[in-house]
Enzyme design. Structure first.
Site, short mmCIF file in Angstrom:
data_model
loop_
_atom_site.label_atom_id
_atom_site.label_comp_id
_atom_site.label_asym_id
_atom_site.label_seq_id
_atom_site.Cartn_x
_atom_site.Cartn_y
_atom_site.Cartn_z
N SER A 239 7.81 65.45 87.17
CA SER A 239 9.06 64.80 87.59
C SER A 239 9.27 64.94 89.10
O SER A 239 8.65 65.78 89.76
CB SER A 239 10.24 65.46 86.87
OG SER A 239 10.38 66.79 87.35
N CYS B 262 4.01 57.46 83.43
CA CYS B 262 4.73 57.34 84.70
C CYS B 262 4.66 55.91 85.20
O CYS B 262 5.45 55.51 86.04
CB CYS B 262 4.24 58.35 85.72
SG CYS B 262 2.50 58.31 85.97
N GLU C 272 2.16 63.46 92.32
CA GLU C 272 2.13 62.29 91.45
C GLU C 272 3.38 62.35 90.59
O GLU C 272 3.37 62.94 89.52
CB GLU C 272 0.86 62.45 90.58
CG GLU C 272 0.48 61.25 89.83
CD GLU C 272 0.26 60.15 90.79
OE1 GLU C 272 1.10 59.26 90.76
OE2 GLU C 272 -0.70 60.21 91.57
#
Ligand code: UN1
Length: 517
Positions: free
Chosen positions: A248, A303, A269
């Site tokens: 996150s 994601c 990332e």
């Protein structure tokens, strides 16, 4: 496949991968040791506890780092193509293990078996990529301004690469980092998500087998287990020059600050809030496939999942109707059963986040056009199965700014030119993936230009998810700026050294400086 057959199948897969319901711990090579707390791996598929894993203590961590440091001294001496050969063998082993590993991914994480296999395929692909790369770790040769001098650059390994990965891609993201880091001459210490520790152990087994067969030190691949507290051991450790972290935005900010405080490197990332722009020139059939897969694939837990659909008002109703119709076809259930499109969310917290997002969007004035809801009863006992939902919303709603890791798609309307859609698409803090559906060349090229998408990934007539390993993977703004996987992402795993050699009998100084003695 009946549910009993599915159950038998997973037991078999676990056996092949060396996962037993006993305690597993911290790993260097094939040795497990552990005395920390217990964490349970609970399958969101049926709520069963698959196995128990011991977390890594500070003392064990010290042992791991010592083993990894020793291994680095040997590994860095091996010519890169020889390291590539080890990665090639690792890729071969993954081919052998594709089915059981794909099943474990599906069972421990909850994604469909197809997607579990796809994830292992990404591991195999990155190994193939890394093998070729092992003969291409090129630096430049520059012309020196001084006579009788030669100047060139070399890339050297960094040392220990710390990898912190998320539950949603429990094996592939580790492989993106590891396969590249290994050919670069680095050794890896991996902390997988505490929600999917068994995927970590299975990969560690496979890696250890390959290293052993090559008579290489076990510390080239190490595994530590636990939550953020174990992650902090890595982020605060000066002996770990690079920390690659997936998760996150909140987690990334903590990691970035801790690593920067010791002037280490971090590769981040983080979250996405990915949109597909649908212009009047879009192919509606392709749009629906791309949007539905992007929004409900992996139950919206990539994601790169599609969170926002920004549709031109002239085709809005048509797209909306087609989407609602497509959502009616979706089968939700055990992801190991191939007839199902959507599996469970990872845990109860994810279910609560999903419910709150739906509540919030309605409170803000949005309208649910595909209702959603939590599924209960036969086959849904784990309590983690939810129905994919679509909400009509406005771009500036508070909830629309956030990444909710669940199958919730916000339908947004734009008017006028594509520039307006691009503005909406860029108007969030995240910058991972983006897409436009159009057959209009001008719109497509504008979207890809410097005035277009501000994301690390920008696609035309493809959805937002499903990035290939050959490209550099990552995003801008609060997604963290890191790049993993293909292209020249390898450079981040190495240090660049500029070498200048004087083969003359004079010592001329650069910039024409005279220093006569
Ligand atoms: C992630 O969700 O963390 O683009 C990675 C994709 C995958 C990678 C996703 N290849 O969907």
């Amino acid at each position: 496949m009946t549910e009993i057959a599915v159950r038998f199948d997973i037991e078999n897969a676990l056996k092949i991968l060396g996962i037993t319901p006993v305690n597993h711990g911290t790993w260097t090579g094939s040795n497990s040791f552990g005395s920390g707390e217990n964490i349970s791996s609970i399958s969101p598929v049926d709520g069963a506890t698959i196995a128990t894993v011991k977390t890594t203590t500070q003392n064990e961590y010290e042992n791991v780092i010592k083993t990894a440091s020793e291994a680095f001294k040997i590994w860095r001496k091996l010519p890169a193509p020889q390291r590539g050969e080890v990665v090639r063998q690792f890729g071969e082993k993954l081919r052998e293990m594709k089915e059981p590993l794909g099943k474990l991914v599906s069972y421990e994480m909850g994604k469909s078996y197809q997607e579990g296999l796809g994830e292992v395929q990404e591991m195999i692909d990155i190994c193939d990529f890394a093998v070729g790369l092992s003969r291409q770790l090129h630096g430049l040769t520059m012309h020196s301004e001084r006579p009788g001098h030669r100047m060139y650059e070399q890339y050297h390994p960094l040392g220990i690469v710390g990898i912190i990965s998320a539950f949603n891609f429990p094996v592939a993201v580790w492989a993106w980092n590891t396969a590249i880091a290994w050919v670069c001459g680095d050794v890896c210490v991996w902390k997988p998500s505490e929600k999917t520790p068994l995927c970590g152990i299975a990969c560690q087994h496979i890696a250890a087998t390959v290293l052993k067969a090559n008579d290489l030190p076990e510390g080239i691949s190490c595994l530590i287990n636990g939550d953020y507290k174990v992650g902090e051991m890595l982020t605060h450790d000066k002996r770990v020059p690079l920390v690659s972290a997936t998760g996150s935005i909140g987690m990334g900010k903590i990691v970035a600050q801790a690593v920067a405080a010791r002037l280490g490197k971090s590769l981040l990332e983080l979250g996405g809030n990915n949109a597909i722009i649908v212009t009047p020139d879009a192919d509606i059939k392709m749009t629906v496939i791309g949007a539905v897969f992007g929004a409900v694939g992996t139950a919206g837990q990539r994601c790169t999942s599609t969170r926002r659909l920004i549709v031109h008002d002239s085709i809005y109703e048509k797209v909306k109707d087609a989407l609602v119709k497509a959502y009616k076809q979706l089968q939700i259930g055990n992801p190991l059963n191939e007839k199902n499109h959507v599996g469970p969310l990872i845990d109860q917290k994810a279910v609560t986040d999903y419910q709150q997002a739906l509540k919030k969007v309605v409170e803000e004035g949005g309208k649910l056009i595909v209702e959603g809801g939590v599924l209960r009863g036969n086959g849904y006992e784990s309590g983690c199965y939810v129905k994919p939902a679509i909400a009509e919303a406005k771009p500036d709603f508070e909830i629309v700014q956030h990444e909710t890791f669940a199958p919730v798609l916000y339908l947004l309307k734009y008017q006028g030119d594509v520039e307006n859609a691009i503005q909406i698409q860029n108007g969030v803090v995240q910058g991972l993936s983006s897409a436009i559906m159009t057959n209009n060349l001008r719109e497509a090229e504008l979207f890809l230009s410097a005035e277009g998408s501000d994301c690390g990934i920008a696609n035309v007539n493809i959805g937002t998810s499903g990035a290939e390993i050959g490209g550099a993977f990552g995003g801008e703004k609060e997604t963290g700026g890191g790049r993993e996987s293909g292209s020249d992402a390898w450079k981040f795993y190495m240090r660049r050294q500029t070498n200048t050699i004087n083969y003359s009998t004079e010592l001329p100084l650069a910039q024409g400086i005279k220093f006569n003695l």
